[in-house]
Design an enzyme around this catalytic site. Sequence first.
Site, PDB file in Angstrom:
ATOM      1  N   ARG A  80       1.042   7.381  -9.356  1.00 26.58           N
ATOM      2  CA  ARG A  80      -0.400   7.245  -9.558  1.00 26.58           C
ATOM      3  C   ARG A  80      -1.139   8.490  -9.063  1.00 26.58           C
ATOM      4  O   ARG A  80      -2.243   8.763  -9.507  1.00 26.58           O
ATOM      5  CB  ARG A  80      -0.931   6.051  -8.748  1.00 26.58           C
ATOM      6  CG  ARG A  80      -0.511   4.702  -9.267  1.00 26.58           C
ATOM      7  CD  ARG A  80      -0.811   3.609  -8.230  1.00 26.58           C
ATOM      8  NE  ARG A  80      -2.211   3.494  -7.862  1.00 26.58           N
ATOM      9  CZ  ARG A  80      -3.125   2.804  -8.526  1.00 26.58           C
ATOM     10  NH1 ARG A  80      -2.772   2.169  -9.622  1.00 26.58           N
ATOM     11  NH2 ARG A  80      -4.369   2.739  -8.116  1.00 26.58           N
ATOM     12  N   ARG A 106      -1.179  18.946  -8.118  1.00 27.39           N
ATOM     13  CA  ARG A 106      -1.807  20.045  -8.873  1.00 27.39           C
ATOM     14  C   ARG A 106      -1.614  21.380  -8.181  1.00 27.39           C
ATOM     15  O   ARG A 106      -1.737  21.461  -6.970  1.00 27.39           O
ATOM     16  CB  ARG A 106      -3.327  19.830  -8.967  1.00 27.39           C
ATOM     17  CG  ARG A 106      -3.721  18.610  -9.696  1.00 27.39           C
ATOM     18  CD  ARG A 106      -5.210  18.698 -10.028  1.00 27.39           C
ATOM     19  NE  ARG A 106      -5.647  17.401 -10.520  1.00 27.39           N
ATOM     20  CZ  ARG A 106      -6.411  16.569  -9.831  1.00 27.39           C
ATOM     21  NH1 ARG A 106      -6.864  16.901  -8.645  1.00 27.39           N
ATOM     22  NH2 ARG A 106      -6.734  15.409 -10.359  1.00 27.39           N
ATOM     23  N   ARG A 145       0.391  -8.108  -1.355  1.00 24.59           N
ATOM     24  CA  ARG A 145      -0.120  -7.543  -0.123  1.00 24.59           C
ATOM     25  C   ARG A 145      -1.571  -7.968   0.002  1.00 24.59           C
ATOM     26  O   ARG A 145      -2.316  -8.018  -0.992  1.00 24.59           O
ATOM     27  CB  ARG A 145      -0.054  -6.009  -0.142  1.00 24.59           C
ATOM     28  CG  ARG A 145       1.333  -5.463  -0.129  1.00 24.59           C
ATOM     29  CD  ARG A 145       2.102  -5.828   1.107  1.00 24.59           C
ATOM     30  NE  ARG A 145       1.677  -5.077   2.289  1.00 24.59           N
ATOM     31  CZ  ARG A 145       2.120  -5.345   3.517  1.00 24.59           C
ATOM     32  NH1 ARG A 145       2.941  -6.362   3.747  1.00 24.59           N
ATOM     33  NH2 ARG A 145       1.719  -4.596   4.531  1.00 24.59           N
ATOM     34  N   ARG A 194      -6.725   3.114   6.183  1.00 26.61           N
ATOM     35  CA  ARG A 194      -7.801   4.062   5.897  1.00 26.61           C
ATOM     36  C   ARG A 194      -9.114   3.533   6.442  1.00 26.61           C
ATOM     37  O   ARG A 194      -9.229   2.346   6.764  1.00 26.61           O
ATOM     38  CB  ARG A 194      -7.913   4.346   4.389  1.00 26.61           C
ATOM     39  CG  ARG A 194      -8.038   3.133   3.511  1.00 26.61           C
ATOM     40  CD  ARG A 194      -7.942   3.523   2.012  1.00 26.61           C
ATOM     41  NE  ARG A 194      -7.746   2.325   1.189  1.00 26.61           N
ATOM     42  CZ  ARG A 194      -7.392   2.331  -0.088  1.00 26.61           C
ATOM     43  NH1 ARG A 194      -7.201   3.477  -0.723  1.00 26.61           N
ATOM     44  NH2 ARG A 194      -7.226   1.212  -0.757  1.00 26.61           N
ATOM     45  N   GLU A 203      -9.322  -0.535   7.253  1.00 30.12           N
ATOM     46  CA  GLU A 203      -8.541  -1.366   6.337  1.00 30.12           C
ATOM     47  C   GLU A 203      -7.135  -1.572   6.897  1.00 30.12           C
ATOM     48  O   GLU A 203      -6.437  -0.605   7.178  1.00 30.12           O
ATOM     49  CB  GLU A 203      -8.491  -0.620   4.999  1.00 30.12           C
ATOM     50  CG  GLU A 203      -8.022  -1.441   3.852  1.00 30.12           C
ATOM     51  CD  GLU A 203      -8.243  -0.699   2.530  1.00 30.12           C
ATOM     52  OE1 GLU A 203      -9.304  -0.054   2.335  1.00 30.12           O
ATOM     53  OE2 GLU A 203      -7.331  -0.761   1.704  1.00 30.12           O
ATOM     54  N   TYR A 246      -0.508  -4.227 -11.185  1.00 29.69           N
ATOM     55  CA  TYR A 246      -1.317  -3.317 -10.370  1.00 29.69           C
ATOM     56  C   TYR A 246      -2.294  -2.572 -11.290  1.00 29.69           C
ATOM     57  O   TYR A 246      -2.184  -1.379 -11.510  1.00 29.69           O
ATOM     58  CB  TYR A 246      -0.363  -2.350  -9.651  1.00 29.69           C
ATOM     59  CG  TYR A 246      -0.949  -1.469  -8.566  1.00 29.69           C
ATOM     60  CD1 TYR A 246      -2.293  -1.498  -8.217  1.00 29.69           C
ATOM     61  CD2 TYR A 246      -0.119  -0.592  -7.872  1.00 29.69           C
ATOM     62  CE1 TYR A 246      -2.785  -0.684  -7.213  1.00 29.69           C
ATOM     63  CE2 TYR A 246      -0.605   0.225  -6.867  1.00 29.69           C
ATOM     64  CZ  TYR A 246      -1.936   0.179  -6.544  1.00 29.69           C
ATOM     65  OH  TYR A 246      -2.412   1.002  -5.556  1.00 29.69           O
ATOM     66  N   ASP A 259      -5.768  -0.907 -12.509  1.00 30.62           N
ATOM     67  CA  ASP A 259      -7.036  -0.327 -12.086  1.00 30.62           C
ATOM     68  C   ASP A 259      -8.156  -1.013 -12.866  1.00 30.62           C
ATOM     69  O   ASP A 259      -7.901  -1.687 -13.860  1.00 30.62           O
ATOM     70  CB  ASP A 259      -7.063   1.179 -12.390  1.00 30.62           C
ATOM     71  CG  ASP A 259      -6.198   1.968 -11.413  1.00 30.62           C
ATOM     72  OD1 ASP A 259      -6.004   1.489 -10.277  1.00 30.62           O
ATOM     73  OD2 ASP A 259      -5.715   3.049 -11.784  1.00 30.62           O
TER      74      ASP A 259
HETATM   75  N1  UDP Z   1      -0.377   7.161  -0.950  1.00 26.95           N
HETATM   76  C1  UDP Z   1       0.140   7.893   0.091  1.00 26.95           C
HETATM   77  N2  UDP Z   1      -0.689   8.584   0.916  1.00 26.95           N
HETATM   78  C2  UDP Z   1      -2.035   8.558   0.758  1.00 26.95           C
HETATM   79  C3  UDP Z   1      -2.576   7.828  -0.319  1.00 26.95           C
HETATM   80  C4  UDP Z   1      -1.718   7.128  -1.151  1.00 26.95           C
HETATM   81  O1  UDP Z   1       1.340   7.911   0.274  1.00 26.95           O
HETATM   82  O2  UDP Z   1      -2.734   9.185   1.552  1.00 26.95           O
HETATM   83  C5  UDP Z   1       0.564   6.414  -1.814  1.00 26.95           C
HETATM   84  C6  UDP Z   1       0.815   5.013  -1.304  1.00 26.95           C
HETATM   85  O3  UDP Z   1       2.153   4.680  -1.584  1.00 26.95           O
HETATM   86  C7  UDP Z   1      -0.108   4.174  -2.141  1.00 26.95           C
HETATM   87  C8  UDP Z   1      -0.025   4.891  -3.470  1.00 26.95           C
HETATM   88  O4  UDP Z   1       0.048   6.267  -3.112  1.00 26.95           O
HETATM   89  O5  UDP Z   1       0.324   2.846  -2.230  1.00 26.95           O
HETATM   90  C9  UDP Z   1      -1.196   4.645  -4.392  1.00 26.95           C
HETATM   91  O6  UDP Z   1      -2.383   5.000  -3.724  1.00 26.95           O
HETATM   92  P1  UDP Z   1      -3.812   4.642  -4.305  1.00 26.95           P
HETATM   93  O7  UDP Z   1      -4.799   5.400  -3.512  1.00 26.95           O
HETATM   94  O8  UDP Z   1      -3.775   4.803  -5.769  1.00 26.95           O
HETATM   95  O9  UDP Z   1      -3.907   3.106  -3.934  1.00 26.95           O
HETATM   96  P2  UDP Z   1      -5.141   2.086  -3.996  1.00 26.95           P
HETATM   97  O10 UDP Z   1      -6.398   2.901  -3.945  1.00 26.95           O
HETATM   98  O11 UDP Z   1      -4.947   1.279  -5.241  1.00 26.95           O
HETATM   99  O12 UDP Z   1      -4.953   1.278  -2.768  1.00 26.95           O
END
Ligand code: UDP
Length: 372
Positions: free
Chosen positions: A170, A174, A247, A278, A304, A352, A354
Amino acid sequence: MKYDYLVVGSGLYGAVFAQQAKALGKSVLVIDKRPNIAGNVYTENVEGINVHKYGAHIFHTNIKEVWDYITKFAVFNRFTNSPVANYKGELYSLPFNMYTFNKMWGVVTPEEALEKIEEQRAEIKGEPENLEEQAISLVGRDIYEKLIKGYTEKQWGRDCRELPSFIIKRLPVRLTFDNNYFNALYQGIPVGGYTKMVENMLSGIEVRLSVDYLENKEELDRLADKVIYTGAIDAYFGYKLGNLEYRSVRFENELLDKPNFQGNAAVNYTDRETPWTRIIEHKWFEFGKDENGNDLSKTVISREYSSEWKPGDEPYYPVNDERNSKLYEQYRNLAKNEKNVIFGGRLGEYKYYDMDAVIKSALDMCEKELKK
Ligand code: UDP
């Protein structure tokens, strides 16, 4: 009276369906077990700040049809998601881009960055088989260890070697100085909050809140010819084949008497020890201003915490590992026999999704269901 449709759940999937059905002259009743509409995109105004009560929702899409649709119900601002990762006090730019590589390795050019990544990804031979291997093969071991491993294990409560690789795909990687977390043509936050947007979608539609469908199923089923069910699919069947795993997330919200706590909407704590994944500082989704464009002197933050779902908790993320995917297929087969029920959305399809994908899937379903 008997309605054409009973929509169970007023989140995005239910709201899109109800809106489209009403527009085509169908009669619709929407119910929700919560005392408010909008499902997990629900926002609540606190001291002029739209607080994302069920976690940060940043709208982004590449699908023009979805953008054209959703912007009928809200004006979107120019918010661009650029989370910061905090690893034991070291700050890194996300998603993985030239700023991240420069901070991690001191590299300056894209070629130097690529060289580093290639050197580190060489340890993975063949197709990556799990999230750990996928992550290392995308960005190398250093970034995996500092920015991915701890965060992912907190978020999913599982070892990175037991998680599917698609989760990490996801995130963009870059070789440019671009901190935009999403590869999306369209992005933003609805001005005035998501609740207002969903309210607009449901305008003129009967909504009953604090109504639990599964507890009053027989009686509610009699109200309509067909049901659109957006709750958890295993709950619908009384968990009779066993629980699907989810989860859940717990938020600790705080209103602080200061204008700026962390200078960004999202800061990810990517070490294993910090108990939260976060911190969201909601005012930055709308540039720190209230609806009249004035600076806000206070701020609301949400820590969170991720946890394994247990009965009574809110499910947030489906755990699409092998066991759960198989179990979901079995529930799906049961669902096919429910002739007058359509299952949809993140919980109804155990996917999952979006927000834009949910809207797209609901619009596609409407096309089949309402225009036949
Ligand atoms: N992820 C990570 N480090 C970060 C942010 C995301 O390893 O700082 C990984 C983690 O496995 C997470 C996945 O990327 O479950 C998808 O993150 P995303 O931000 O897309 O998740 P959401 O916002 O849906 O919780």
